[in-house]
Design an enzyme around this catalytic site. Structure first.
Site, PDB file in Angstrom:
ATOM      1  N   THR A  10       0.787  -1.066  -0.328  1.00 55.51           N
ATOM      2  CA  THR A  10      -0.360  -0.056   0.060  1.00 55.51           C
ATOM      3  C   THR A  10       0.772   1.327  -0.081  1.00 55.51           C
ATOM      4  OG1 THR A  10      -1.544  -1.232   1.594  1.00 55.51           O
ATOM      5  CG2 THR A  10      -1.976   0.772   1.326  1.00 55.51           C
ATOM      6  N   LYS A  88       6.135   1.760  12.307  1.00 55.34           N
ATOM      7  CA  LYS A  88       6.651   2.267  13.759  1.00 55.34           C
ATOM      8  C   LYS A  88       6.944   0.686  14.421  1.00 55.34           C
ATOM      9  CE  LYS A  88       2.081   1.351  12.185  1.00 55.34           C
ATOM     10  NZ  LYS A  88       1.678   2.244  11.273  1.00 55.34           N
ATOM     11  N   GLY A 117       0.143   8.811  10.022  1.00 58.02           N
ATOM     12  CA  GLY A 117      -0.266   8.605   8.792  1.00 58.02           C
ATOM     13  C   GLY A 117       0.546   9.554   8.207  1.00 58.02           C
ATOM     14  N   ILE A 119      -0.351  13.185   9.080  1.00 56.03           N
ATOM     15  CA  ILE A 119       0.371  13.862   9.620  1.00 56.03           C
ATOM     16  C   ILE A 119       1.920  14.341   9.665  1.00 56.03           C
ATOM     17  CG2 ILE A 119       0.088  15.283  11.610  1.00 56.03           C
ATOM     18  CD1 ILE A 119      -3.616  13.662  12.045  1.00 56.03           C
ATOM     19  N   GLY A 170      -7.141  -0.012   3.001  1.00 52.75           N
ATOM     20  CA  GLY A 170      -5.550  -0.194   3.358  1.00 52.75           C
ATOM     21  C   GLY A 170      -5.097   0.915   4.639  1.00 52.75           C
ATOM     22  N   GLU A 173      -3.166  -3.029   9.734  1.00 49.01           N
ATOM     23  CA  GLU A 173      -2.112  -3.025   9.228  1.00 49.01           C
ATOM     24  C   GLU A 173      -1.967  -4.724   8.744  1.00 49.01           C
ATOM     25  OE1 GLU A 173       0.443  -1.666  10.311  1.00 49.01           O
ATOM     26  OE2 GLU A 173      -0.347  -0.527  10.332  1.00 49.01           O
ATOM     27  N   LYS A 188       3.117   3.851  18.094  1.00 50.40           N
ATOM     28  CA  LYS A 188       2.946   5.294  18.860  1.00 50.40           C
ATOM     29  C   LYS A 188       3.566   5.987  19.161  1.00 50.40           C
ATOM     30  CE  LYS A 188       0.241   5.120  13.830  1.00 50.40           C
ATOM     31  NZ  LYS A 188      -0.945   4.550  13.798  1.00 50.40           N
ATOM     32  N   GLY A 285      -3.378   5.075   5.339  1.00 51.83           N
ATOM     33  CA  GLY A 285      -4.097   5.386   4.368  1.00 51.83           C
ATOM     34  C   GLY A 285      -2.763   5.530   3.190  1.00 51.83           C
TER      35      GLY A 285
HETATM   36  N1  HSE Z   1      -2.948   0.744  10.692  1.00 55.69           N
HETATM   37  C1  HSE Z   1      -2.336   2.008  10.766  1.00 55.69           C
HETATM   38  C2  HSE Z   1      -3.939   3.254  11.141  1.00 55.69           C
HETATM   39  C3  HSE Z   1      -1.612   2.539   9.720  1.00 55.69           C
HETATM   40  O1  HSE Z   1      -4.947   2.117  11.298  1.00 55.69           O
HETATM   41  O2  HSE Z   1      -3.504   4.160  11.421  1.00 55.69           O
HETATM   42  C4  HSE Z   1      -0.775   4.432  10.079  1.00 55.69           C
HETATM   43  O3  HSE Z   1      -0.229   3.914  10.606  1.00 55.69           O
END
Ligand code: HSE
Length: 380
Positions: A10, A88, A117, A119, A170, A173, A188, A285
């Site tokens: 992705t 991460k 993501g 940001i 997408g 994980e 995170k 995404g």
């Molecule tokens: N799986 C993570 C989420 C992807 O849904 O935030 C982005 O880190």
């Protein structure tokens, strides 16, 4: 720069497509499990073709998982290559080693896309530290779970349907357990806390509760209290070390956190001079996340590739001073001692303000007889 991609899923596809329009970034090799027209002529199945190629100066790791990502990242740095990752799991697990290697080998190491993501959270977190002291960080850091909770709440969707849709889009994980059990958020938070509080926050020391057992009755309970249910993470500076935890929380309908829909994330830092600063945007995404990888690459190209914070001494994590009332829904309410209960209603109860440490101890205790028990902190 002459770069190579480790991974073409992705995020990898997103990075490759955005980079194709940028003269600064030439992606010359792509490690992928399968080949296709987009990577024809650049594809390899063998990471050595990238790691041993002296022409490649930058490695972009978007494979996910800890192994062999760690081995590839460390070998790339050993070989004098800059590295950018969106992963991460590997950054949280090998934080100290990765920072030390980047300093020793004088190579760039960036992972902005690993938290939030799309940001630009980590870059701003490290920027805000200058001339200031960060005292608190936290918020919604997982797109998948926010998407699931929003869909359940607004559309009455079933948990598993909402999860499938998040996977299709997408957001999730590879193994979505990491999202719904809060492990993704824990990583995170650990990375963010390490940067914010000048040390190494070990993810294994962060108590974590997820939303796997969330039911529509928990969402209704939140509404009865003019609140919304969210999965959130918080960390704050303490006299000795920090506090940090990941948990579902009930946030007032009037709060900023309550208004974060879909896959969006919202993270806030509090600093002594700057006060509160919030950053919101798409937390998951393809293109939003890939865009943050691209910005890291452009920063490196501009000579700004140093890691966000060089300090890696361990930070003690203690959660005994944060007091909150907590909501529990359990078939084993007898596992919660009467002296901490504020109100009961069937199998749902609210505690008096208790420490985060005590709340997680109670959850652990009741989960022995009720694995579907659910807990949420009540924020005011
Ligand atoms: N799986 C993570 C989420 C992807 O849904 O935030 C982005 O880190």
């Amino acid at each position: 720069m002459k770069a190579a991609l480790l991974g073409h899923g992705t995020i990898g596809v997103g990075v490759d497509r955005i980079a194709a329009a940028l003269p600064e970034i030439d992606i010359v090799r792509v490690l992928a499990l399968e080949t296709d027209d987009e990577i024809l002529g650049r594809h390899t199945y063998d990471a050595d073709d990238i790691l041993n190629d002296p022409e490649i100066d930058t490695v972009i790791e978007v494979m996910g998982g800890i192994h062999p990502a760690w081995e590839f990242l460390s070998r790339a740095m050993e070989a004098g290559k800059n590295v950018v990752t969106a992963n991460k799991a590997v950054v949280a697990a090998y934080y100290r080693e990765l920072v030390a290697l980047s300093l020793e080998k004088k190579v760039a190491f960036r992972c902005t896309a690993a938290v939030g993501g799309g940001i630009p959270w980590l870059v701003n977190l490290s920027r805000e530290k200058q001339g200031d002291c960060i005292t608190k960080i936290g918020g919604i850091m997982n797109g998948t779970t926010n998407y699931i909770l929003s869909k359940m709440d607004h559309e009455g969707a079933d948990f598993s349907e909402a999860l499938k849709e998040a996977q299709r889009l997408g957001y999730a994980e590879k193994d979505p357990s990491a999202d719904i059990d809060g492990d993704d958020v824990r990583r995170k938070l650990a990375i963010s806390a390490s940067i914010a509080f000048d040390g190494f926050a070990d993810e294994n020391d962060v108590p974590t509760a997820g939303i796997r057992s969330c039911l529509s009755e928990d969402l209704s309970f939140a509404h009865e209290r003019h609140s919304v249910l969210k999965l959130a993470a918080f960390a704050s500076r303490k006299e000795l070390g920090i506090s940090a935890f990941v948990s579902p929380v009930l946030v007032p309908e009037s709060s900023l956190l309550s208004s974060v829909p879909g896959n969006l994330n919202l993270v806030t830092l509090t600093a002594e001079h700057a006060g509160e600063l919030s950053f919101a945007g798409q937390g998951a995404g393809r293109f939003p996340t890939a865009k943050n990888v691209i910005l890291d690459l452009l920063d490196i190209e501009a000579g700004n590739g140093a890691f966000y914070a060089p300090e890696t001494q361990p930070l003690a994590i203690k959660n005994d001073s944060e007091l909150l009332p907590w909501y529990f829904r359990t078939e084993s309410p007898e596992g919660i001692p009467e002296d901490v209960v504020e109100a009961r209603e069937g199998r749902r109860l609210i505690t008096k303000p208790i420490s985060v440490f005590q709340a997680f101890s109670l959850l652990e205790n009741i989960q022995k007889s009720d694995s579907a028990a659910f807990m949420a902190g009540i924020l005011s």
